[in-house]
Scaffold this motif. Structure first.
Motif, PDB file in Angstrom:
ATOM      1  N   GLY A 118       0.788  -1.227   0.000  1.00 58.46           N
ATOM      2  CA  GLY A 118       0.000   0.000   0.000  1.00 58.46           C
ATOM      3  C   GLY A 118       0.815   1.269   0.000  1.00 58.46           C
ATOM      4  O   GLY A 118       0.272   2.355  -0.232  1.00 58.46           O
ATOM      5  N   LEU A 119       2.107   1.195   0.262  1.00 55.58           N
ATOM      6  CA  LEU A 119       2.943   2.391   0.243  1.00 55.58           C
ATOM      7  C   LEU A 119       3.253   2.786  -1.196  1.00 55.58           C
ATOM      8  O   LEU A 119       3.262   1.955  -2.098  1.00 55.58           O
ATOM      9  CB  LEU A 119       4.252   2.147   1.004  1.00 55.58           C
ATOM     10  CG  LEU A 119       4.137   1.827   2.501  1.00 55.58           C
ATOM     11  CD1 LEU A 119       5.527   1.642   3.107  1.00 55.58           C
ATOM     12  CD2 LEU A 119       3.379   2.925   3.239  1.00 55.58           C
TER      13      LEU A 119
ATOM     14  N   PRO B  24      12.540  11.250   4.073  1.00 58.30           N
ATOM     15  CA  PRO B  24      13.813  10.519   4.074  1.00 58.30           C
ATOM     16  C   PRO B  24      13.723   9.222   3.270  1.00 58.30           C
ATOM     17  O   PRO B  24      12.699   8.543   3.273  1.00 58.30           O
ATOM     18  CB  PRO B  24      14.045  10.220   5.568  1.00 58.30           C
ATOM     19  CG  PRO B  24      13.182  11.177   6.309  1.00 58.30           C
ATOM     20  CD  PRO B  24      11.991  11.413   5.432  1.00 58.30           C
ATOM     21  N   GLY B  25      14.794   8.902   2.571  1.00 57.88           N
ATOM     22  CA  GLY B  25      14.880   7.638   1.854  1.00 57.88           C
ATOM     23  C   GLY B  25      15.109   7.812   0.364  1.00 57.88           C
ATOM     24  O   GLY B  25      14.210   8.264  -0.351  1.00 57.88           O
ATOM     25  N   VAL B  26      16.320   7.484  -0.103  1.00 54.61           N
ATOM     26  CA  VAL B  26      16.663   7.613  -1.515  1.00 54.61           C
ATOM     27  C   VAL B  26      17.408   6.348  -1.952  1.00 54.61           C
ATOM     28  O   VAL B  26      18.342   5.903  -1.279  1.00 54.61           O
ATOM     29  CB  VAL B  26      17.558   8.840  -1.773  1.00 54.61           C
ATOM     30  CG1 VAL B  26      17.960   8.908  -3.238  1.00 54.61           C
ATOM     31  CG2 VAL B  26      16.842  10.116  -1.363  1.00 54.61           C
ATOM     32  N   LEU B  27      16.983   5.780  -3.078  1.00 55.31           N
ATOM     33  CA  LEU B  27      17.670   4.635  -3.661  1.00 55.31           C
ATOM     34  C   LEU B  27      18.618   5.132  -4.739  1.00 55.31           C
ATOM     35  O   LEU B  27      18.199   5.764  -5.708  1.00 55.31           O
ATOM     36  CB  LEU B  27      16.662   3.651  -4.262  1.00 55.31           C
ATOM     37  CG  LEU B  27      17.245   2.448  -5.010  1.00 55.31           C
ATOM     38  CD1 LEU B  27      18.175   1.651  -4.105  1.00 55.31           C
ATOM     39  CD2 LEU B  27      16.129   1.553  -5.541  1.00 55.31           C
ATOM     40  N   LEU B  28      19.918   4.866  -4.552  1.00 58.31           N
ATOM     41  CA  LEU B  28      20.940   5.286  -5.500  1.00 58.31           C
ATOM     42  C   LEU B  28      21.446   4.086  -6.286  1.00 58.31           C
ATOM     43  O   LEU B  28      21.720   3.026  -5.708  1.00 58.31           O
ATOM     44  CB  LEU B  28      22.127   5.925  -4.751  1.00 58.31           C
ATOM     45  CG  LEU B  28      21.824   7.146  -3.887  1.00 58.31           C
ATOM     46  CD1 LEU B  28      23.050   7.519  -3.071  1.00 58.31           C
ATOM     47  CD2 LEU B  28      21.383   8.318  -4.750  1.00 58.31           C
TER      48      LEU B  28
ATOM     49  N   GLN C  54      12.510  -2.677   3.257  1.00 56.96           N
ATOM     50  CA  GLN C  54      12.796  -2.898   4.677  1.00 56.96           C
ATOM     51  C   GLN C  54      12.629  -1.607   5.482  1.00 56.96           C
ATOM     52  O   GLN C  54      11.970  -1.595   6.526  1.00 56.96           O
ATOM     53  CB  GLN C  54      14.225  -3.421   4.860  1.00 56.96           C
ATOM     54  CG  GLN C  54      14.467  -4.819   4.326  1.00 56.96           C
ATOM     55  CD  GLN C  54      15.956  -5.119   4.166  1.00 56.96           C
ATOM     56  OE1 GLN C  54      16.796  -4.210   4.197  1.00 56.96           O
ATOM     57  NE2 GLN C  54      16.293  -6.392   3.990  1.00 56.96           N
ATOM     58  N   PHE C  55      13.237  -0.532   4.996  1.00 55.07           N
ATOM     59  CA  PHE C  55      13.199   0.731   5.724  1.00 55.07           C
ATOM     60  C   PHE C  55      11.853   1.433   5.592  1.00 55.07           C
ATOM     61  O   PHE C  55      11.382   2.063   6.550  1.00 55.07           O
ATOM     62  CB  PHE C  55      14.323   1.648   5.238  1.00 55.07           C
ATOM     63  CG  PHE C  55      15.668   1.315   5.801  1.00 55.07           C
ATOM     64  CD1 PHE C  55      16.141   1.926   6.945  1.00 55.07           C
ATOM     65  CD2 PHE C  55      16.478   0.374   5.172  1.00 55.07           C
ATOM     66  CE1 PHE C  55      17.384   1.619   7.471  1.00 55.07           C
ATOM     67  CE2 PHE C  55      17.729   0.058   5.677  1.00 55.07           C
ATOM     68  CZ  PHE C  55      18.186   0.681   6.839  1.00 55.07           C
ATOM     69  N   SER C  56      11.216   1.344   4.428  1.00 58.98           N
ATOM     70  CA  SER C  56       9.916   1.998   4.240  1.00 58.98           C
ATOM     71  C   SER C  56       8.852   1.377   5.131  1.00 58.98           C
ATOM     72  O   SER C  56       8.019   2.084   5.712  1.00 58.98           O
ATOM     73  CB  SER C  56       9.486   1.894   2.774  1.00 58.98           C
ATOM     74  OG  SER C  56      10.394   2.546   1.927  1.00 58.98           O
ATOM     75  N   ALA C  57       8.872   0.061   5.256  1.00 66.37           N
ATOM     76  CA  ALA C  57       7.877  -0.630   6.064  1.00 66.37           C
ATOM     77  C   ALA C  57       8.167  -0.532   7.554  1.00 66.37           C
ATOM     78  O   ALA C  57       7.258  -0.706   8.385  1.00 66.37           O
ATOM     79  CB  ALA C  57       7.802  -2.103   5.652  1.00 66.37           C
TER      80      ALA C  57
END
Length: 364
Positions: A81-82, A153-157, A191-194
């Motif tokens: 759902g995110l 916060p949170g960026v995938l590089l 992992q971090f988003s949830a």
């Protein structure tokens, strides 16, 4: 992270993500502007590619990072759902800039930049390490930088030159390899988003590593002497050295970070192998080639650098962490395994990583 050697770089090719190693050993008082400047100045540019190849890789990686999200969520049962965020594709200089902005957010709560010659010297030293790592990382989920689209916060590089270099060296199908890399990095994002508490837990433990005054030489010698006299078994290698050099409180924080990194990397490797066969046609040849590089011989310079920045310990995290996750999931299923993400108290203890049944008995 695992590294592979190319003809152009000392080492290149890292599927990493949690990527806590470099941050665990950095001093807090660092001039990060100097670190970024030095890092970009001494970093190698990467493999030669045409503008067309570079642009195609960028487009394909961004698309793969979005496509990987669905299968990863389905296998893990997390982040349902995110929103699905986009990834940032960068070159080595871009990764250095991103690291120099995100690491201070994890290492310290200070808002003003460090000043003085000692900070500049530390910045120059850190820049050299960032330059090396910039050629050794394929992708990284950074939970501390802000997403330009959402300001959250949170960026995938994804480091395109390194991905291109490794796929060429391993002689694998580029589209398959790029998607395979994204499966690992997207798992870290999930992992971090949830479980947003993980980022705070990491920051708290890094603060624990920096707490207290520096020990005197006498205190360090006393700690070593007492350890030898006690006759108690001590960890081998770099972990044993850290155990001797750090206070009990600092070592406890270091050990918690190590266990968390082992879990995150092992879980990502488990997901890669669970998703891969259905979505990556050549996954078997990719895994075989990649594992061969992971365990392949290194020259003396490579071995020294790997030891200094903890890369061999990182590789061990993949192996031990994946074995832990594999056994728990096989025993109780993914849904019950996900109890592990509830809180710091449900994370495995250091003694449980190699004994998954002990974690099952304690937590489930």
């Amino acid at each position: 992270m695992e590294t592979v050697t190319t003809s152009e770089d000392v080492e290149a090719g890292d599927v990493g993500e949690g990527d806590v190693d470099a941050r665990e050993s950095l001093p807090v008082d660092i001039d990060w502007a100097t670190a970024a400047s030095v890092g970009k100045r001494v970093a190698r540019p990467g493999p030669r590619v045409t503008r067309y190849t570079s642009e195609q890789a960028r487009i394909e990686l961004i698309d793969a990072a979005v496509r990987a999200e669905g299968p990863v969520r389905e296998v893990t049962g997390l982040a349902d759902g995110l929103r699905v965020p986009s990834a940032r594709v960068v070159d080595r200089a871009g990764w250095i800039d991103a690291a120099a902005h995100s690491m201070p957010a994890m290492l310290t709560d200070k808002t003003e930049p460090a000043t003085g010659w000692s900070s500049k010297i530390a910045g120059a030293q850190t820049g050299g390490m960032l330059a090396f790592l910039s050629s050794a990382i394929l992708g990284q989920y950074d939970p501390f930088s802000l997403d330009s689209e959402t300001e959250e916060p949170g960026v995938l590089l994804l480091v395109a030159p390194n991905i291109i270099g490794v796929e060429r060296q391993l002689r694998v199908v580029p589209s398959d390899f790029r998607y395979w890399v994204c499966l690992h990095e997207v798992t870290h994002r999930v992992q971090f988003s949830a479980n947003p508490w993980i980022a705070g837990y990491m920051r708290d433990n890094v603060a624990g590593l920096a707490d207290g005054d520096e020990d005197s030489v006498t205190q360090l010698l006393t700690r070593v002497t007492e350890s030898l006299r006690s006759g108690k078994p001590r960890e081998k290698g770099m972990i044993g050295v850290m155990q001797l050099l750090q206070s009990p409180e600092q070592f406890a924080a270091f050990e918690r970070m190590l266990v968390l990194g082992t879990l995150l990397e092992g879980h990502a490797d488990h997901v890669m192998d669970a998703v891969g066969p259905a979505h990556v046609p050549t996954v078997d040849s990719i895994r075989k080639a990649f594992d061969a590089r992971r365990s392949g011989p290194k020259n003396p310079l490579q071995r020294l650098i790997r030891a200094l920045i903890g890369m061999d310990a990182k590789i061990a995290q993949y192996v031990r962490g994946k074995a832990f996750v594999d056994e728990v999931v096989e025993t109780v299923g993914m849904e019950r395994f996900n109890t592990i993400w509830t809180s710091p108290e449900t994370l495995p203890l250091a003694s449980e990583i190699d004994e998954p049944s002990a974690w099952i008995a304690r937590v489930l």
